[in-house]
Design a protein around this motif. Sequence first.
Motif, short mmCIF file in Angstrom:
data_model
loop_
_atom_site.label_atom_id
_atom_site.label_comp_id
_atom_site.label_asym_id
_atom_site.label_seq_id
_atom_site.Cartn_x
_atom_site.Cartn_y
_atom_site.Cartn_z
N UNK A 198 1.00 -1.03 -0.26
CA UNK A 198 0.35 0.10 0.24
C UNK A 198 0.50 1.35 -0.14
N UNK A 199 2.10 1.36 0.82
CA UNK A 199 2.86 2.21 0.76
C UNK A 199 3.51 3.26 0.06
N UNK A 200 4.20 1.81 -0.58
CA UNK A 200 5.23 2.05 -1.71
C UNK A 200 4.65 2.58 -2.87
N UNK A 201 3.17 3.43 -3.13
CA UNK A 201 3.09 4.82 -4.18
C UNK A 201 3.16 5.59 -4.05
N UNK A 202 3.17 5.54 -2.71
CA UNK A 202 2.41 6.40 -1.53
C UNK A 202 4.26 7.48 -1.29
N UNK A 203 5.19 6.34 -0.79
CA UNK A 203 6.50 7.36 -0.22
C UNK A 203 7.26 7.35 -1.05
N UNK A 204 8.00 8.33 -1.40
CA UNK A 204 9.34 8.71 -2.10
C UNK A 204 10.43 7.81 -1.65
N UNK A 205 10.55 7.39 -0.61
CA UNK A 205 11.76 6.11 -0.11
C UNK A 205 11.79 5.63 -0.46
N UNK A 206 9.77 3.99 -0.42
CA UNK A 206 9.95 2.93 -0.37
C UNK A 206 10.07 2.91 -2.62
N UNK A 207 10.06 3.86 -3.23
CA UNK A 207 9.99 4.46 -4.66
C UNK A 207 11.68 4.46 -5.20
N UNK A 208 12.57 4.28 -4.84
CA UNK A 208 14.11 4.17 -4.83
C UNK A 208 14.23 2.94 -5.52
N UNK A 209 15.62 2.77 -6.97
CA UNK A 209 15.11 1.87 -7.27
C UNK A 209 15.52 0.42 -6.63
#
Length: 263
Positions: free
Chosen positions: A127-138
């Motif tokens: 749930x949080x990956x599309x919302x938290x920029x830190x989790x969107x890093x490669x």
Amino acid sequence: MNIRSLTRGDGVVIGAAVVLFIASFLTFQSYSFFGASADGNAWDNLGMGLGVYMGAVIGAVLIVVNRCLPQPRKVAGLDLSVVGTAFAVLTAWTLLWTLIDTPDGADVGAGLILGFIAALVLAAAAIATPLVPALQAALVPAPKPAAPQPYGAQPPGGYGYPGAQPQQPYGAQPQPGQPYGQQQPAAQAAPAPQPAAADFSPFWFAVPVTRPLFAEDGSPTPIAELAPGTWYLAVEQRGAALVAQTQDGRRGVLQDTSGIQRG
């Protein structure tokens, strides 16, 4: 499929799914009957092992596979990531009430506790990956651009490598580092003057997050998706946008060029 498009959030999803699978083989509940005790894992109840534990694992697979595909896939109009997230949330919800409503004479086992924690982490990361920029890093960093080649050395080839050079056509002028004594053309034509406005030079670049590539005719439907960790060739600039070429030769317009890494 491109594993370099996976994010840190996807890494958390994968780790939680592995822990959840291992937890299914640990003690789910232990029972005491007239002084005797018996232990069982989630697979003693097929509905719990296959329907609950493996449901979240399958959900994690759907999330990761959908991330690796060039274009998101849909099932019955629903994105695969949405379906996988729903599986993870349902597993965490079921295991929570199984913990709360433990039958009399039964003790909660490590498999149930660890399974609930893993399912909760899996659902939260999805749930949080599309919302938290830190989790969107490669998850896998993009390779650094190649170091400059020594004078006269031949650079490695291969599409997608920032230091790659095109092959010399037959009869072209020799390049620096050419063996001594090779025949030179009898007459050299004067180089054609470059247009004054042609100040753009093609370059390699990588995107920080997944971004759509639109058709050059202005169509709103993306023709491809650029993934982090892969080098693409910018062949033209149109205002703030770039005309990019993918590995399979498709060309399109990258409208969002913020934060790109030049090769």
